[in-house]
Write an enzyme that holds these catalytic residues in place. Structure first.
Site, PDB file in Angstrom:
ATOM      1  CE  LYS A 207      33.857  -3.787 -10.568  1.00  0.00           C
ATOM      2  NZ  LYS A 207      34.187  -3.029  -9.362  1.00  0.00           N
ATOM      3  CD  GLU A 213      18.190  -1.994 -12.231  1.00  0.00           C
ATOM      4  OE1 GLU A 213      19.048  -2.915 -12.214  1.00  0.00           O
ATOM      5  OE2 GLU A 213      17.811  -1.427 -11.199  1.00  0.00           O
ATOM      6  N   GLY A 267      32.493   0.948  -9.944  1.00  0.00           N
ATOM      7  CA  GLY A 267      31.567   1.380 -10.995  1.00  0.00           C
ATOM      8  C   GLY A 267      31.538   2.894 -11.144  1.00  0.00           C
ATOM      9  CD  GLU A 353      26.860   3.194  -5.779  1.00  0.00           C
ATOM     10  OE1 GLU A 353      27.798   3.035  -6.577  1.00  0.00           O
ATOM     11  OE2 GLU A 353      25.702   2.844  -6.047  1.00  0.00           O
TER      12      GLU A 353
HETATM   13  O1  F6P Z   1      23.932   0.545  -7.791  1.00  0.00           O
HETATM   14  C1  F6P Z   1      24.922  -0.344  -7.459  1.00  0.00           C
HETATM   15  C2  F6P Z   1      25.901  -0.563  -8.558  1.00  0.00           C
HETATM   16  O2  F6P Z   1      26.653  -1.667  -8.205  1.00  0.00           O
HETATM   17  C3  F6P Z   1      26.797   0.631  -8.847  1.00  0.00           C
HETATM   18  O3  F6P Z   1      27.842   0.723  -7.955  1.00  0.00           O
HETATM   19  C4  F6P Z   1      27.211   0.346 -10.236  1.00  0.00           C
HETATM   20  O4  F6P Z   1      27.786   1.470 -10.855  1.00  0.00           O
HETATM   21  C5  F6P Z   1      25.892  -0.065 -10.826  1.00  0.00           C
HETATM   22  O5  F6P Z   1      25.277  -0.820  -9.802  1.00  0.00           O
HETATM   23  C6  F6P Z   1      25.956  -0.852 -12.099  1.00  0.00           C
HETATM   24  O6  F6P Z   1      26.685  -2.022 -11.939  1.00  0.00           O
HETATM   25  P1  F6P Z   1      27.208  -2.856 -13.165  1.00  0.00           P
HETATM   26  O7  F6P Z   1      28.163  -2.000 -13.926  1.00  0.00           O
HETATM   27  O8  F6P Z   1      27.852  -4.075 -12.596  1.00  0.00           O
HETATM   28  O9  F6P Z   1      26.021  -3.204 -14.034  1.00  0.00           O
END
Ligand code: F6P
Length: 545
Positions: A207, A213, A267, A353
Site C-alpha cells: 500500500k 520487508e 491494509g 491489528e
Molecule cells: O504491519 C503494519 C502494516 O502497515 C499493515 O497494516 C500492512 O498490512 C502492512 O504493514 C504492509 O503494509 P504495506 O502494504 O504498505 O507494505
C-alpha cells in the site's frame, strides 16, 4: 456515544444479568427450549450461522442488542457507509465496502466516486490478468508466464495467500502463485526454488511502497531476474500494486504496470482491492467478481438487517460478551477445511491489528479489555493438539467452527464404504456437541469407570461455539466469510469506542529495527545501549554471527 461503554445502562444490566446466568449450563438452555438449535440461526447469503450453542438466553441477546444501540453502532455503521472519516487518528475514510460495490453503483468518498474508480481498476486488472492467462502477455524472452510471485507483507500478503489457497480448485489457466513476505531470506529462496525467470512475474504489493520487508524482497527478486535476463527484462516481469505511484516509479517499475488503490482501504481490508491481483491471475476476473459479490451480499445484510437478526452484529456482540463479561481472552477459529488453513492467520491481522488498542478514539484509556486474540488450525489437526485445553482446561475459549456440505476433494474411508469428507464433518459436529454438552461424573461412573479416573474423564461442557456452514467453498463464500468477520471487528470496535482502523502500535518496532540494524554489523564495537538486555543480546549476536 462519547462516554465510556462501561457507563452505558445496558452494560450495567449485562453485568447483573451475567451474575444471574453465568452458572447456568447449555444443557439447561437446550432442555428448556428444544427449538433453540433451530431458532438461534441466521442465514446470510450461503452461510448458515448457528449461534445456539452460546451461553446466552433470549434476554442476554436483547441486552446485547441494547448495548449496540447505546454504543450507537448503527450510526457508526452508517457513517462508514457514507464515506465519513471514521478512522479519526489518521483522518481517513474507511471504505473497503466500496471495493465490492456492483458496477454502476456510486459512493462518494472525499469528493470522488469510489465506485467508479474501483471498477476502472478492476477493468485494468481484468485486461492484465486476461493477457497473462491467455499467454498474450509474454516475458522478455517470449515465454508464457506460468508463475506469479506476490511480494508483500501483512495485508498485502495474508489475504491473497489465504484466498489463493481457499480457491486452489478454481485456478484454471496454468498459472501458479507463490508468496514471499518475511524479510527472512529463507522465504525468498524457498519461493524461487525451481522457478524459471523467463516464466516468472513478480507482483510487488505494498500500500505504502515503503515497507522494509517488501522493498528488500523486491530488490532481491529484481537482482535474481536481472542476473538471468538483464535489466531490460524488468518491465515484463514486475508489476506493482500500491497507492503510491511516485515510490513505485522510484523503485523502477513502470507505473503503466501499476494497479492502484486508495488510502481509504486499510491494509488488512485490502484483499478485495488490486492487492488481490495474484488471486485474479490464477482464478480469473469472473471468479474474482464472484468473490466481490459474496462480500457485497454480507455488506448489504450488515447495512440493512435489524440488529437482532444481523449476523456480524450478533457475533461481534458475543465477542464482547465473552471478553468483557466472562473474561475470555481468545477465540479459536477452526475451519474443517484444509483449504482454509490460512484463514485463522488472516483473521489474526484483521481482528488483532484492528482491535488491539488501549485507548479510545478520543485518546482516553479504555476501561475494558479489547481485542480478542484469534488463533486456530484446521480440524481435525487441532483436535489432536490443543482441543484438550478447549474441552477440559481452565480457560473459556469460544470457538468458531467452519464446515462445508460439499468437499473440495474427497476420497473413500479406510473400509471403502464412506467418504472422508463425511468423516471430517462428523468430527466437526461431534466437537461442537461435546464442547457444549460435555459428560457428567454420573454418566461416566454409570459406565463402570474406575472411580479414581472419573474426575479425569469429566467433560464439563458449557463451552460456547458458533457453527458456520456453507454448501461449498466457492469464491462467493470466501468473500462472505471475510466480510462477516470484517463487520464483527467493526461492531466490537464501535462498542469499545476505539479506532479499529489505525495501527500505530506497529511503528516503533519498525523504527527500532532500522536503528539497531547497523549495530549488528558495524566494524567498531557499538556504544552500550540504554538497556542491558538488548545490549547483551546484540553483543552475543555479533560474537556468533
Ligand atoms: O504491519 C503494519 C502494516 O502497515 C499493515 O497494516 C500492512 O498490512 C502492512 O504493514 C504492509 O503494509 P504495506 O502494504 O504498505 O507494505
Amino acid at each position: 456515544m462519547t462516554s465510556d461503554i462501561t457507563e452505558a445502562a445496558a452494560w450495567r444490566k449485562l453485568h447483573e444479568h451475567h451474575g444471574a446466568i453465568a452458572g447456568r449450563h447449555l444443557r439447561e438452555y437446550f432442555a428448556e427450549d428444544p427449538e433453540r438449535g433451530r431458532d438461534l440461526v441466521i442465514e446470510v447469503g450461503d452461510l448458515r450461522i448457528d449461534y445456539s450453542k452460546h451461553r446466552v438466553t433470549r434476554e442476554t441477546l436483547a441486552l446485547l442488542v441494547e448495548l449496540a444501540r447505546e454504543a450507537e453502532v448503527p450510526a457508526r455503521r452508517e457513517a462508514m457507509f457514507r464515506g465519513e472519516h471514521i478512522n479519526t487518528s489518521e483522518n481517513r475514510a474507511v471504505e473497503h465496502i466500496a471495493l465490492r460495490l456492483p458496477a454502476g453503483e456510486s459512493l462518494m468518498v472525499d469528493g470522488a466516486d469510489a465506485g467508479a474508480e474501483v471498477h476502472e481498476v478492476l477493468r485494468r486488472m481484468g485486461v492484465f490478468t486476461d493477457a497473462l492467462r491467455s499467454g498474450q502477455w509474454r516475458g522478455a524472452t517470449g515465454e508464457r508466464i506460468t508463475t506469479v510471485v506476490n511480494i508483500g507483507i501483512g495485508g498485502s500478503d495474508l489475504g491473497p495467500v489465504m484466498v489463493h489457497r481457499a480457491l486452489r480448485h478454481y485456478a484454471d489457466a496454468g498459472i501458479e502463485a507463490r508468496f514471499v513476505s518475511n524479510v527472512d531470506p529463507a522465504d525468498m529462496v524457498a519461493a524461487l526454488r525451481g522457478l524459471d525467470p523467463a516464466r516468472t512475474l513478480f507482483i510487488v504489493a505494498s500500500k505504502t511502497f515503503s515497507t522494509l520487508e517488501t522493498l528488500t524482497n523486491a530488490t532481491a527478486a529484481r537482482r535474481w531476474l536481472v542476473a538471468a535476463l538483464g535489466e531490460a527484462a524488468v518491465a515484463k516481469h514486475f508489476v506493482a500494486v500500491s497507492t503510491n505511484a511516485e515510490r513505485v516509479a522510484a523503485f523502477g517499475i513502470d507505473t503503466a504496470n501499476m494497479f492502484g488503490f486508495w488510502d481509504w482501504v486499510g491494509g488488512r481490508y485490502s484483499v478485495d482491492s488490486a492487492i488481490g491481483l495474484s488471486v485474479m491471475a490464477t482464478v480469473g476476473k469472473e471468479r474474482f467478481a464472484e468473490f466481490l459479490a459474496g462480500m457485497h451480499t454480507v455488506d448489504r445484510h450488515f447495512a440493512t438487517a435489524p440488529l437482532e437478526a444481523n449476523a456480524p452484529v450478533l457475533l461481534g456482540l458475543l465477542g464482547v460478551w465473552y471478553s468483557n463479561f466472562f473474561g475470555a481472552q481468545s477465540r479459536a477459529v477452526l475451519p474443517y477445511s484444509n483449504d482454509l488453513a490460512r484463514f485463522p492467520a488472516y483473521l489474526q491481522q484483521l481482528t488483532m491489528e484492528s482491535n488491539g488498542k488501549s485507548v479510545r478514539a478520543d485518546g482516553s484509556p479504555v476501561r475494558t479489555s479489547t481485542g480478542e486474540i484469534f488463533w486456530g488450525e484446521p480440524g481435525t489437526n487441532g483436535q489432536h493438539a490443543f482441543y484438550q485445553l478447549l474441552h477440559q482446561g481452565t480457560w473459556l475459549v469460544p470457538a468458531d467452527f467452519l464446515g462445508f456440505a460439499a468437499p473440495t476433494d474427497d476420497l473413500p474411508t479406510a473400509d471403502g464404504t464412506g467418504s472422508m469428507h463425511d468423516l471430517l464433518m462428523s468430527n466437526l459436529f461431534a466437537q461442537t456437541k461435546v464442547l457444549a454438552f460435555g459428560k457428567t461424573a454420573e454418566e461416566i461412573a454409570a459406565e463402570g469407570t474406575d472411580p479414581k479416573l472419573v474426575p479425569h474423564k469429566v467433560m464439563p461442557g458449557n463451552r460456547p461455539s458458533t457453527t458456520i456452514l456453507a454448501p461449498k467453498l466457492t469464491p462467493s463464500v470466501v468473500g462472505q466469510l471475510i466480510a462477516l468477520y470484517e463487520h464483527q471487528v467493526f461492531v466490537e470496535g464501535a462498542i469499545w469506542g476505539i479506532d479499529s482502523f489505525d495501527q500505530w502500535g506497529v511503528e516503533l518496532g519498525k523504527q527500532q529495527a532500522l536503528a539497531l540494524a547497523p549495530l549488528l554489523t558495524s566494524a567498531e564495537d557499538p556504544a552500550p545501549l540504554d538497556d542491558s538486555s538488548t545490549d547483551a543480546l546484540i553483543r552475543w549476536y555479533r560474537a556468533h554471527r
